[in-house]
Design a protein around this motif. Structure first.
Motif, mmCIF file in Angstrom:
data_model
loop_
_atom_site.group_PDB
_atom_site.id
_atom_site.type_symbol
_atom_site.label_atom_id
_atom_site.label_comp_id
_atom_site.label_asym_id
_atom_site.label_seq_id
_atom_site.Cartn_x
_atom_site.Cartn_y
_atom_site.Cartn_z
ATOM 1 N N GLU A 36 0.851 -1.187 0.000
ATOM 2 C CA GLU A 36 0.000 0.000 0.000
ATOM 3 C C GLU A 36 0.888 1.239 0.000
ATOM 4 N N VAL A 37 1.020 1.839 -1.159
ATOM 5 C CA VAL A 37 1.883 3.002 -1.333
ATOM 6 C C VAL A 37 1.174 4.251 -0.811
ATOM 7 N N VAL A 38 1.897 5.047 -0.041
ATOM 8 C CA VAL A 38 1.355 6.284 0.508
ATOM 9 C C VAL A 38 1.848 7.448 -0.346
ATOM 10 N N ASP A 39 0.901 8.227 -0.871
ATOM 11 C CA ASP A 39 1.219 9.369 -1.732
ATOM 12 C C ASP A 39 2.113 8.920 -2.891
ATOM 13 N N PRO A 40 1.583 8.027 -3.764
ATOM 14 C CA PRO A 40 2.393 7.440 -4.829
ATOM 15 C C PRO A 40 3.027 8.480 -5.750
ATOM 16 N N ALA A 41 4.316 8.297 -6.001
ATOM 17 C CA ALA A 41 5.073 9.227 -6.835
ATOM 18 C C ALA A 41 5.814 8.460 -7.915
ATOM 19 N N GLY A 42 5.789 9.009 -9.123
ATOM 20 C CA GLY A 42 6.462 8.369 -10.247
ATOM 21 C C GLY A 42 7.522 9.276 -10.847
ATOM 22 N N CYS A 43 8.465 8.684 -11.521
ATOM 23 C CA CYS A 43 9.546 9.417 -12.173
ATOM 24 C C CYS A 43 8.970 10.237 -13.336
ATOM 25 N N VAL A 44 9.351 11.499 -13.418
ATOM 26 C CA VAL A 44 8.839 12.352 -14.493
ATOM 27 C C VAL A 44 9.473 12.001 -15.842
ATOM 28 N N TYR A 45 10.522 11.200 -15.836
ATOM 29 C CA TYR A 45 11.201 10.844 -17.080
ATOM 30 C C TYR A 45 10.710 9.521 -17.667
ATOM 31 N N CYS A 46 10.593 8.474 -16.838
ATOM 32 C CA CYS A 46 10.154 7.176 -17.360
ATOM 33 C C CYS A 46 8.664 6.927 -17.120
ATOM 34 N N GLY A 47 8.051 7.716 -16.225
ATOM 35 C CA GLY A 47 6.630 7.576 -15.962
ATOM 36 C C GLY A 47 6.260 6.378 -15.106
ATOM 37 N N GLU A 48 7.234 5.702 -14.540
ATOM 38 C CA GLU A 48 6.985 4.517 -13.719
ATOM 39 C C GLU A 48 6.912 4.887 -12.238
ATOM 40 N N LEU A 49 6.202 4.064 -11.471
ATOM 41 C CA LEU A 49 6.090 4.272 -10.034
ATOM 42 C C LEU A 49 7.445 4.076 -9.366
ATOM 43 N N VAL A 50 7.891 5.083 -8.644
ATOM 44 C CA VAL A 50 9.080 4.941 -7.810
ATOM 45 C C VAL A 50 8.623 4.389 -6.464
ATOM 46 N N GLY A 51 7.531 4.941 -5.949
ATOM 47 C CA GLY A 51 6.976 4.452 -4.689
ATOM 48 C C GLY A 51 6.343 5.555 -3.890
ATOM 49 N N CYS A 52 6.392 5.406 -2.585
ATOM 50 C CA CYS A 52 5.867 6.435 -1.687
ATOM 51 C C CYS A 52 6.683 7.713 -1.911
ATOM 52 N N ARG A 53 6.027 8.858 -1.881
ATOM 53 C CA ARG A 53 6.761 10.119 -2.072
ATOM 54 C C ARG A 53 7.866 10.255 -1.023
ATOM 55 N N LYS A 54 7.549 9.869 0.208
ATOM 56 C CA LYS A 54 8.537 9.932 1.293
ATOM 57 C C LYS A 54 9.759 9.076 0.931
ATOM 58 N N CYS A 55 9.523 7.899 0.407
ATOM 59 C CA CYS A 55 10.625 7.002 0.035
ATOM 60 C C CYS A 55 11.436 7.561 -1.135
#
Length: 96
Positions: A36-55
């Protein structure tokens, strides 16, 4: 020590903020591996999920602290120039 204090502060702020998105929709966090990802954030270059924004921010800081000239995305390895991780909200990156 400073990083530990910052992490504690981030954890408390995240736990308090009930408005943050918590979802399994995009898959697990690539950094902490929780489903369960909190505040999901993705890379602006590849568009893939990096993970939780905090992480993602912790990944960026850790890479900077290790002396890497420019931290990179953990997935596509594109350099994140600037003073913060090159991520944005996943809902902005999802292609329909």
């Amino acid at each position: 020590k400073a990083e530990e204090l910052l992490r504690e502060k981030e954890d408390k702020a995240e736990a308090k903020n009930k408005r943050l998105i918590r979802t399994k929709e995009y898959g697990p966090c690539m950094v902490c591996a929780v489903d369960e990802v909190v505040d999901p954030a993705g890379c602006v270059y590849c568009g893939e999920l990096v993970g939780c924004r905090k992480c993602a921010n912790r990944w960026f800081r850790t890479r900077s602290d290790l002396g890497m000239s420019v931290p990179t995305c953990p997935l596509c390895r594109h350099q994140w120039a600037g003073f913060s991780a090159g991520v944005t909200a996943m809902k902005k990156l999802v292609r329909k």
